[in-house]
Motif scaffolding. Structure first.
Motif, PDB file in Angstrom:
ATOM      1  N   ILE A 185       1.024  -1.167   0.031  1.00  0.00           N
ATOM      2  CA  ILE A 185       0.192   0.207  -0.021  1.00  0.00           C
ATOM      3  C   ILE A 185       0.979   1.327   0.159  1.00  0.00           C
ATOM      4  CG2 ILE A 185      -1.507   1.260   1.320  1.00  0.00           C
ATOM      5  CD1 ILE A 185      -2.853  -1.337   2.198  1.00  0.00           C
ATOM      6  N   THR A 186       2.207   1.359   0.844  1.00  0.00           N
ATOM      7  CA  THR A 186       2.730   2.276   1.063  1.00  0.00           C
ATOM      8  C   THR A 186       3.356   2.842  -0.382  1.00  0.00           C
ATOM      9  OG1 THR A 186       3.530   1.927   3.077  1.00  0.00           O
ATOM     10  CG2 THR A 186       4.997   3.451   1.863  1.00  0.00           C
ATOM     11  N   ASN A 187       3.814   1.812  -1.138  1.00  0.00           N
ATOM     12  CA  ASN A 187       4.700   2.078  -2.298  1.00  0.00           C
ATOM     13  C   ASN A 187       3.568   2.291  -3.539  1.00  0.00           C
ATOM     14  OD1 ASN A 187       7.563   1.368  -2.101  1.00  0.00           O
ATOM     15  ND2 ASN A 187       6.629   0.020  -0.756  1.00  0.00           N
ATOM     16  N   GLY A 188       2.449   1.812  -3.509  1.00  0.00           N
ATOM     17  CA  GLY A 188       1.173   1.866  -4.524  1.00  0.00           C
ATOM     18  C   GLY A 188       0.865   3.338  -4.349  1.00  0.00           C
ATOM     19  N   VAL A 189       0.622   3.725  -3.092  1.00  0.00           N
ATOM     20  CA  VAL A 189       0.027   5.039  -3.173  1.00  0.00           C
ATOM     21  C   VAL A 189       1.061   6.021  -3.531  1.00  0.00           C
ATOM     22  CG1 VAL A 189      -0.905   6.637  -1.430  1.00  0.00           C
ATOM     23  CG2 VAL A 189      -1.868   4.606  -1.302  1.00  0.00           C
ATOM     24  N   ASN A 190       2.437   5.875  -3.144  1.00  0.00           N
ATOM     25  CA  ASN A 190       3.385   6.752  -3.467  1.00  0.00           C
ATOM     26  C   ASN A 190       3.395   6.642  -5.121  1.00  0.00           C
ATOM     27  OD1 ASN A 190       5.648   8.471  -3.201  1.00  0.00           O
ATOM     28  ND2 ASN A 190       6.805   6.528  -3.287  1.00  0.00           N
ATOM     29  N   VAL A 191       3.181   5.638  -5.857  1.00  0.00           N
ATOM     30  CA  VAL A 191       3.527   5.925  -7.203  1.00  0.00           C
ATOM     31  C   VAL A 191       2.115   6.504  -7.836  1.00  0.00           C
ATOM     32  CG1 VAL A 191       3.244   4.206  -9.208  1.00  0.00           C
ATOM     33  CG2 VAL A 191       4.995   3.592  -7.765  1.00  0.00           C
ATOM     34  N   VAL A 192       0.824   6.104  -7.294  1.00  0.00           N
ATOM     35  CA  VAL A 192      -0.048   6.802  -7.849  1.00  0.00           C
ATOM     36  C   VAL A 192      -0.222   8.318  -7.809  1.00  0.00           C
ATOM     37  CG1 VAL A 192      -2.602   7.003  -7.595  1.00  0.00           C
ATOM     38  CG2 VAL A 192      -1.670   4.812  -7.673  1.00  0.00           C
TER      39      VAL A 192
END
Length: 451
Positions: A185-192
């Protein structure tokens, strides 16, 4: 014929060793280890996307500024990993004792420390930025951009540290699947958010910082929700016992010193590599990727050790503590042997995948024997860390780390100065070896007292 007979005998021996433990217990180890291994793989992959977005901006100055800023913030947050470690040990023990009230109490103490320490980091950001720029000494044009990035990111410290507490709770309760999802979630939200703020709104470095800021707070919120449901916790149930809080803080302080000594040894190695030229710096950057590959598997086993030995201690069952130690050590040894064979057979090919610069490839091959030996030497320290965390042996973690630095890293680094980069890898190898030796001696001398 002889080769096939040897392979058959070796296979039978390995099979019988594995079958000494019920298959269900092997599955229990990997139910904890595998999600964390997957999260360790997923995070760098998403990080590559993050870097690619920044890297496609028209000026390389933005990528450089984000790289410097991220390095500073990561160093600070990495030092705070003691919050996760201490929480995992305490939660695992109260989980094993089936004491949910104690779990809520440890969660409360962790949240209080995370908020206080995170707020202190945010408030101290101007001084932290000045000190970081003095240490790093970047180009003048990078200073304002890197400072903007660090200034925004440090105000996400309360959320980042709360996430460490929630990770500790989930791992201690053997819910590593959800711990894995927090990393994703941390990395996914960061990318978006990078796509929206950098490519969409053209915010450049500040966009990258606000993207990570958003990811930290979203992840903290999700982690808090999962922990609240698991522990039947709500903000109204917060109650602080100051004697218990003092003990919890003491454990965190010991692990902080342990982490600081580790980071100083690694920083010394990196700093001295720069004295031997840019090629050596590039070579060591490539070879450090092998350490990342090692940590993918060994960290997963270490997480399993923490959760299972901690739960067994909470059940006041020394035989089960010893049992989980033997089973997880078996897998730690198997992973170490597999890594050594992998690096021995395919090390040059792995170097070729990481870089295509001929000079770096040729030079890196000279240091490959150190990398081949490293899993066999270093897996003990990964495994012992798991045991010490699960049993809340924070003083042992602190003292053995200091002893390993004093009698392993520093003397070998000093003696190895004429060997230049070979001396640095000798010092790192000796450091990892002595960590395992001192941890084994400490645990053996105090085993009956701590169970």
């Amino acid at each position: 014929m002889l080769h096939s007979r040897f392979c058959c005998q070796w296979g039978n021996t390995l099979s019988s060793t594995l079958l000494r433990f019920p298959l269900a217990d092997h599955k229990k180890v990997f139910a904890i280890a595998l999600p964390m291994i997957l999260s360790n793989i997923a995070a760098p992959m998403l990080g590559l996307v993050d870097t690619a977005i920044i890297g496609h901006l028209p000026d390389a100055i933005y990528l450089s500024a984000v790289a410097i800023g991220a390095m500073v913030v990561s160093f600070i947050f990495l030092l705070a990993v003691f919050l996760r470690m201490a929480t995992t040990g305490y939660i695992a023990q109260s989980f094993g004792a089936n004491d949910r009230a104690a779990q809520r109490q440890h969660f409360n103490h962790g949240l209080l420390l995370a908020v206080l320490l995170g707020s202190a980091i945010g408030l101290g950001s101007p001084w932290i930025i000045d000190f970081a720029m003095w240490i790093v000494q970047p180009d003048t044009q990078l200073i304002p951009l890197a400072s903007d990035y660090i200034g925004i990111r440090l105000w996400s410290a309360p959320a980042a540290l709360i996430t460490l507490i929630t990770l500790g709770v989930l791992l201690g309760r053997q819910q590593s699947g959800r711990a894995m999802w927090l990393a994703i979630i941390t990395n996914g939200v960061n990318v978006v958010m990078d796509v929206i703020l950098i490519l969409g709104l053209g915010m450049n470095v500040k966009g990258a910082a606000w993207a990570s800021f958003s990811a930290d707070y979203v992840t903290a919120a999700v982690g808090l929700y999962w922990c609240a449901r698991a522990l039947n916790w709500s903000p109204t149930s917060i109650h602080i016992k100051f004697n218990a809080l003092r003990q919890y803080a003491s454990v965190n302080g010991n692990i902080f010193i342990r982490s600081l000594v580790l980071q100083l040894c690694m920083a010394t190695m990196t700093g001295y590599a720069a004295r031997y030229g840019s090629t050596v710096v590039a070579v060591n950057a490539v070879l450090m990727q092998f350490l990342m590959l090692i940590s993918l598997g060994l960290d997963g086993i270490a997480y399993a050790v923490e959760a299972l030995t901690g739960a067994a201690k909470g059940q006041r069952n020394p035989h089960k503590v010893a049992y989980w130690c033997r089973l997880t050590l078996l897998w730690s040894c198997i992973f170490a042997i597999a890594y050594t064979l992998l690096f021995w057979l395919f090390g040059p090919a792995i170097i070729g995948l990481i870089t295509d610069i001929p000079e770096v490839i040729t030079t890196a091959a000279q240091y490959l024997p150190w990398i081949v030996l490293l899993p066999l030497i270093g897996h003990w320290s990964y495994w012992f860390d798991g045991v010490f965390i699960g049993l809340s042996l924070s003083k042992g973690m602190r003292n053995t780390m200091i002893l390993a630095a004093a009698f392993g890293f520093l003397p070998l680094w000093w003696l190895g100065l004429p060997l230049q980069n070979h001396g640095l890898w000798m010092a790192l190898s000796g450091f990892l070896l002595m960590r395992g030796v001192f941890q084994a001696l400490w645990l053996r001398l105090r085993w009956r007292q701590i169970i």
